[in-house]
Design an enzyme around this catalytic site. Structure first.
Site, mmCIF file in Angstrom:
data_model
loop_
_atom_site.group_PDB
_atom_site.id
_atom_site.type_symbol
_atom_site.label_atom_id
_atom_site.label_comp_id
_atom_site.label_asym_id
_atom_site.label_seq_id
_atom_site.Cartn_x
_atom_site.Cartn_y
_atom_site.Cartn_z
ATOM 1 N N HIS A 127 -14.346 -3.563 8.369
ATOM 2 C CA HIS A 127 -13.755 -3.512 6.849
ATOM 3 C C HIS A 127 -13.790 -4.637 6.176
ATOM 4 C CE1 HIS A 127 -11.805 -0.471 9.526
ATOM 5 N NE2 HIS A 127 -11.115 -1.021 10.261
ATOM 6 N N LYS A 169 0.368 -0.689 0.353
ATOM 7 C CA LYS A 169 0.163 0.348 -0.232
ATOM 8 C C LYS A 169 0.747 0.976 0.063
ATOM 9 C CE LYS A 169 -4.166 -2.674 2.640
ATOM 10 N NZ LYS A 169 -4.878 -2.067 1.972
ATOM 11 N N ARG A 197 -7.285 -7.285 -9.889
ATOM 12 C CA ARG A 197 -7.580 -9.200 -9.632
ATOM 13 C C ARG A 197 -9.275 -8.618 -9.945
ATOM 14 N NH1 ARG A 197 -10.635 -8.822 -4.624
ATOM 15 N NH2 ARG A 197 -9.186 -7.924 -2.866
ATOM 16 N N GLU A 219 -2.338 6.630 7.832
ATOM 17 C CA GLU A 219 -3.645 7.493 7.340
ATOM 18 C C GLU A 219 -4.549 8.207 8.190
ATOM 19 O OE1 GLU A 219 -6.026 4.837 4.829
ATOM 20 O OE2 GLU A 219 -4.061 4.540 3.243
HETATM 21 P P1 ADP Z 1 -13.247 -7.377 -2.109
HETATM 22 O O1 ADP Z 1 -12.861 -6.759 -2.068
HETATM 23 O O2 ADP Z 1 -13.090 -8.319 -3.317
HETATM 24 O O3 ADP Z 1 -14.354 -7.733 -0.997
HETATM 25 P P2 ADP Z 1 -11.523 -8.460 0.049
HETATM 26 O O4 ADP Z 1 -9.847 -7.425 -0.009
HETATM 27 O O5 ADP Z 1 -11.997 -8.619 0.604
HETATM 28 O O6 ADP Z 1 -12.077 -7.633 -1.768
HETATM 29 O O7 ADP Z 1 -11.083 -10.029 -0.711
HETATM 30 C C1 ADP Z 1 -11.246 -10.652 -1.839
HETATM 31 C C2 ADP Z 1 -10.955 -12.329 -1.292
HETATM 32 O O8 ADP Z 1 -10.136 -12.211 -1.485
HETATM 33 C C3 ADP Z 1 -11.633 -12.224 -0.232
HETATM 34 O O9 ADP Z 1 -12.045 -14.314 -0.126
HETATM 35 C C4 ADP Z 1 -10.350 -12.901 0.835
HETATM 36 O O10 ADP Z 1 -10.835 -13.584 1.768
HETATM 37 C C5 ADP Z 1 -9.672 -13.399 -0.086
HETATM 38 N N1 ADP Z 1 -8.163 -11.733 0.590
HETATM 39 C C6 ADP Z 1 -7.784 -10.820 0.116
HETATM 40 N N2 ADP Z 1 -7.003 -10.432 0.526
HETATM 41 C C7 ADP Z 1 -6.454 -11.774 0.989
HETATM 42 C C8 ADP Z 1 -4.989 -11.727 1.508
HETATM 43 N N3 ADP Z 1 -3.761 -10.780 1.878
HETATM 44 N N4 ADP Z 1 -4.981 -13.034 2.651
HETATM 45 C C9 ADP Z 1 -5.786 -13.684 2.338
HETATM 46 N N5 ADP Z 1 -7.186 -13.727 1.620
HETATM 47 C C10 ADP Z 1 -7.064 -12.676 1.095
HETATM 48 P P1 ADP Z 2 -7.434 -3.553 2.368
HETATM 49 O O1 ADP Z 2 -6.424 -4.365 1.739
HETATM 50 O O2 ADP Z 2 -7.414 -5.006 4.121
HETATM 51 O O3 ADP Z 2 -8.983 -4.533 1.169
HETATM 52 P P2 ADP Z 2 -7.801 -1.321 2.476
HETATM 53 O O4 ADP Z 2 -7.222 -0.125 2.083
HETATM 54 O O5 ADP Z 2 -8.530 -1.399 1.009
HETATM 55 O O6 ADP Z 2 -8.001 -2.287 2.723
HETATM 56 O O7 ADP Z 2 -9.426 -0.524 3.654
HETATM 57 C C1 ADP Z 2 -10.148 -1.413 3.562
HETATM 58 C C2 ADP Z 2 -11.806 -0.571 4.239
HETATM 59 O O8 ADP Z 2 -11.099 0.370 5.436
HETATM 60 C C3 ADP Z 2 -12.228 0.831 3.258
HETATM 61 O O9 ADP Z 2 -12.721 -0.015 2.571
HETATM 62 C C4 ADP Z 2 -12.849 1.647 4.148
HETATM 63 O O10 ADP Z 2 -13.761 1.109 4.593
HETATM 64 C C5 ADP Z 2 -11.606 1.273 5.600
HETATM 65 N N1 ADP Z 2 -10.790 2.401 5.382
HETATM 66 C C6 ADP Z 2 -9.102 2.296 4.619
HETATM 67 N N2 ADP Z 2 -8.667 3.210 4.660
HETATM 68 C C7 ADP Z 2 -9.508 4.235 5.644
HETATM 69 C C8 ADP Z 2 -9.387 5.882 5.472
HETATM 70 N N3 ADP Z 2 -8.909 5.774 5.606
HETATM 71 N N4 ADP Z 2 -9.952 6.368 6.126
HETATM 72 C C9 ADP Z 2 -11.643 5.330 6.836
HETATM 73 N N5 ADP Z 2 -11.754 4.107 6.797
HETATM 74 C C10 ADP Z 2 -11.066 3.871 5.245
#
Ligand code: ADP
Ligand code: ADP
Ligand code: MG
Length: 622
Positions: free
Chosen positions: A235, A116, A297, A200
């Protein structure tokens, strides 16, 4: 066009990919673990290869075995789905090195967007607005704390290697920072093998807005508009929709062109998603929406985009991987109507959303909406993988109509004995704030009281149980209380046993829901909820001139956790008598009517058989 495809995944996404491959005349090869020998994706594929034991680390995450399976079956290409190896750059490279076609993002794009912090640095260089914060090398806790202090609280500490909603901590005040940082680093090290974090600014009224992008090998990149995924729990996304409520043409143009710019900055090929976080305090504004991360993806929620654009994104993936240009130009893409998706999980909201596994003795999903699933009735939910049972996807001309359709679809779900979040989804989709488009990522947390069903049946549930059983008595789960018969001929008052307690309920000709016999038990399905109806537990009622000797029987084999009354004690209708633990759930047994406790035959710790008399309530005279 490729002619054969191995799908390096399982569950609903493997089945989803097989459907499109079949439509295009592409031969499909599934891979499976021990636990998935009977899985739907194995049944659907033209061929299937066993790749190892149930844990993903010993099967679905073993790239070498998957490549060997492709070689052995003559598959030309590998589709990674989402999760598992889909964002593993080394695997992407190994697939290509083995002479196979990779239906995923290029290894270089995956690497560029994988962490990230470096992804954000890259986006700043490309002129894409990023969430304000600290993303430097210096990981000294005191240094990080001073950065957080400078940003201003609340802040969000995020694992740079994080994903799936893991490795994130919201910190409200400077005094909590060091502890929260340590806990975030521990989770990051355990889950991602990398404890580095970034910080953040925590965005207020946060809305998760993401843009579907697509690139081809000819240097073209288009977007397929935005999705709103603000309905999250911890989240993790629960309900997604497209387009985003309250989106204006100006903001859409700003965010979609930023997404295309981001994809171009990493020479993106294939399906990808650029996630943004928006400050929704004053609606959506172009200067209050920032890049969060890129998912290199196909995304879980891609069907809502398919619904509003009329495109098949898996088909796009297969065409692009085969070297074809993108099927549509940007000016050929438009939004039609509104789409929503709900993720049906095997979990029990009433018990703190604990995952629920086991056989799917009953699995009935609505047949008038799109269902993406990887399981079937008679199959099972195992503890090894993601607990998602299905995605319910609706499409309607307006947002209001889509929300109504989604609520109705979720309400029709019938699953037993695995517990699901169907009732929770039904309530969320019907919630007044949700229907009005007032959504942010705190919606579910704030609404837990009304969204999570209670362990005790509501009056509507009792009436539905009584009415359904009267109509089609399939067992001994109700007892007619002759002495209580109401005057109206169409209404009767009966004792019904719902989820382990006896209740008196009026029948109603307009009650919803219905009872089905599932593996020998009567189950009431109503609005996404499933209520086991035990054997009748008011015996002798009517025999001695009314319900004068109500015996409370154990609805199933279990253990008495606590006894709340004493022999001879006066109790009122609905008063808790004792708590029984059965099927890993606690059941409160309550008095069916006002009376006196007699014949208390159990104590805390007693093991009881199904149908055992636990306690008897003698009704008050008169
Ligand atoms: P989306 O935004 O499509 O919901 P998610 O981040 O929730 O994406 O993840 C989609 C799928 O990939 C889920 O089945 C989640 O459990 C899996 N996944 C995503 N990131 C990871 C990770 N770093 N380790 C294990 N599983 C992950
Ligand atoms: P992941 O890789 O686990 O999907 P993200 O960076 O996409 O992580 O963040 C997952 C979720 O966390 C976001 O969909 C949002 O709901 C919350 N989030 C992330 N960053 C922020 C932020 N700066 N302020 C408030 N909520 C956040
Ligand atoms: Mg994310």
């Amino acid at each position: 066009m490729i002619r054969s495809l191995l799908i390096a995944n399982r569950g609903e996404i493997a089945c989803r990919i097989i459907k499109t491959a079949r439509k295009l005349g592409v031969r499909t090869v599934a891979v499976y673990s021990d636990a998935d020998a009977q899985a739907l994706h194995v049944r659907m594929a033209d061929e299937a290869v066993h790749i190892g034991p149930s844990p993903a680390r010993e099967s679905y995450l073993l790239g070498d075995r998957i490549i060997a399976a492709a070689k052995a079956t003559g598959a030309e290409a590998i589709h990674p789905g989402y999760g598992f190896l889909s964002e593993n750059a080394d695997f992407a490279e190994a697939v290509v090195a083995a002479g196979l076609v990779w239906v995923g993002a290029p290894a270089s794009s995956i690497r560029a967007m994988g962490l990230k912090d470096s992804a954000k640095a890259l986006m700043i260089a490309a002129g894409v607005p990023v969430t304000p914060g600290y993303m430097g090398e210096n990981q000294d806790p005191e240094h990080l704390k001073s950065q957080a202090d400078a940003i201003g609280y609340p802040v969000l500490v995020k694992a740079v290697a994080g994903g799936g909603g893991k490795g994130m901590r919201k910190v409200e005040a400077s005094a909590d920072f060091i502890d929260m940082l340590a806990s975030c680093q521990r989770e990051a090290a355990a889950s991602f093998g990398d404890d580095r974090v970034l910080i953040e600014k925590y965005i207020l009224s946060p809305r998760h807005i993401e843009v579907q992008v697509f690139g081809d090998t000819h240097g073209e990149v288009v977007h397929l508009f935005e999705r709103d995924c603000s309905l999250q729990r911890r989240h993790q996304k629960v309900i997604e929709e497209a387009p985003a409520p309250g989106m204006t043409p100006e903001v859409r143009e700003a965010v979609c062109s930023a997404a295309v710019k981001a994809a171009k900055a990493v020479d993106y090929v294939g399906a990808g998603t650029i996630e943004f976080i928006a400050d929704g305090t004053e609606g959506l504004r172009a200067d209050r929406i920032w890049f969060m991360e890129m998912n290199t993806r196909l995304q879980v929620e891609h069907p809502v985009t398919e619904a509003i654009t009329g495109q098949d994104l898996v088909e796009w993936q297969l065409r692009v991987a085969s070297g074809e240009p993108l099927p549509k130009r940007q000016d050929e893409l438009a939004i039609d109507g509104w789409a929503m998706e709900a993720r049906l999980y095997a979990e029990n909201p009433t018990a703190g959303f604990l995952p629920s596994t086991g056989p799917l003795d009953r699995l009935r999903l609505p047949d008038d909406v799109r269902i993406d699933t990887g399981v079937y009735e008679g199959g099972e939910v195992t503890p090894f993988y993601d607990p998602m049972i299905a995605k319910l996807i609706v499409h309607a001309p307006t947002r209001e109509a889509a929300a109504a359709k989604l609520a109705a679809a979720c309400a029709q779900v019938e699953v037993w004995p695995v517990r699901t979040n169907a009732a929770f989804l039904t309530r969320a989709a019907a919630d007044a704030d949700f229907v009005a488009g007032r959504v942010d990522t705190g919606f579910i947390e704030r609404g837990l009281d009304v969204l999570v069903p209670t362990a005790e049946p509501s009056d509507a549930v009792k009436t539905a149980a009584a009415s359904a059983l009267i109509k089609a008595p399939t067992g001994a789960a109700w007892t007619d209380l002759t002495g209580f018969r109401a005057n109206a001929p169409t209404q009767r008052r009966v004792a019904v046993s719902v989820a382990g307690s006896v209740h008196l309920a009026e029948t109603s000709a307009t009650a919803g829901g219905h009872v089905a016999s599932v593996a020998g038990r009567d189950i009431l399905f109503l609005d996404g909820e499933a209520w086991p109806l035990g054997p009748g537990r008011v015996d002798g009622a009517g025999g001695g001139g009314g319900a004068s000797d109500g015996a409370i029987l154990s609805p199933m084999p279990g253990k008495v956790i606590s006894v709340d009354v004493e022999d001879g004690q006066a109790v009122v209708r609905g008063q808790k008598l004792l708590t029984l633990e059965a099927m890993k759930m606690e059941h409160g047994m309550v008095a069916p009517f006002d009376g006196t406790v007699t014949a208390l035959s159990v104590a805390a710790g007693s093991q009881v058989a199904e149908g055992a008399v636990l306690v008897r309530i003698e009704a008050d005279a008169g």
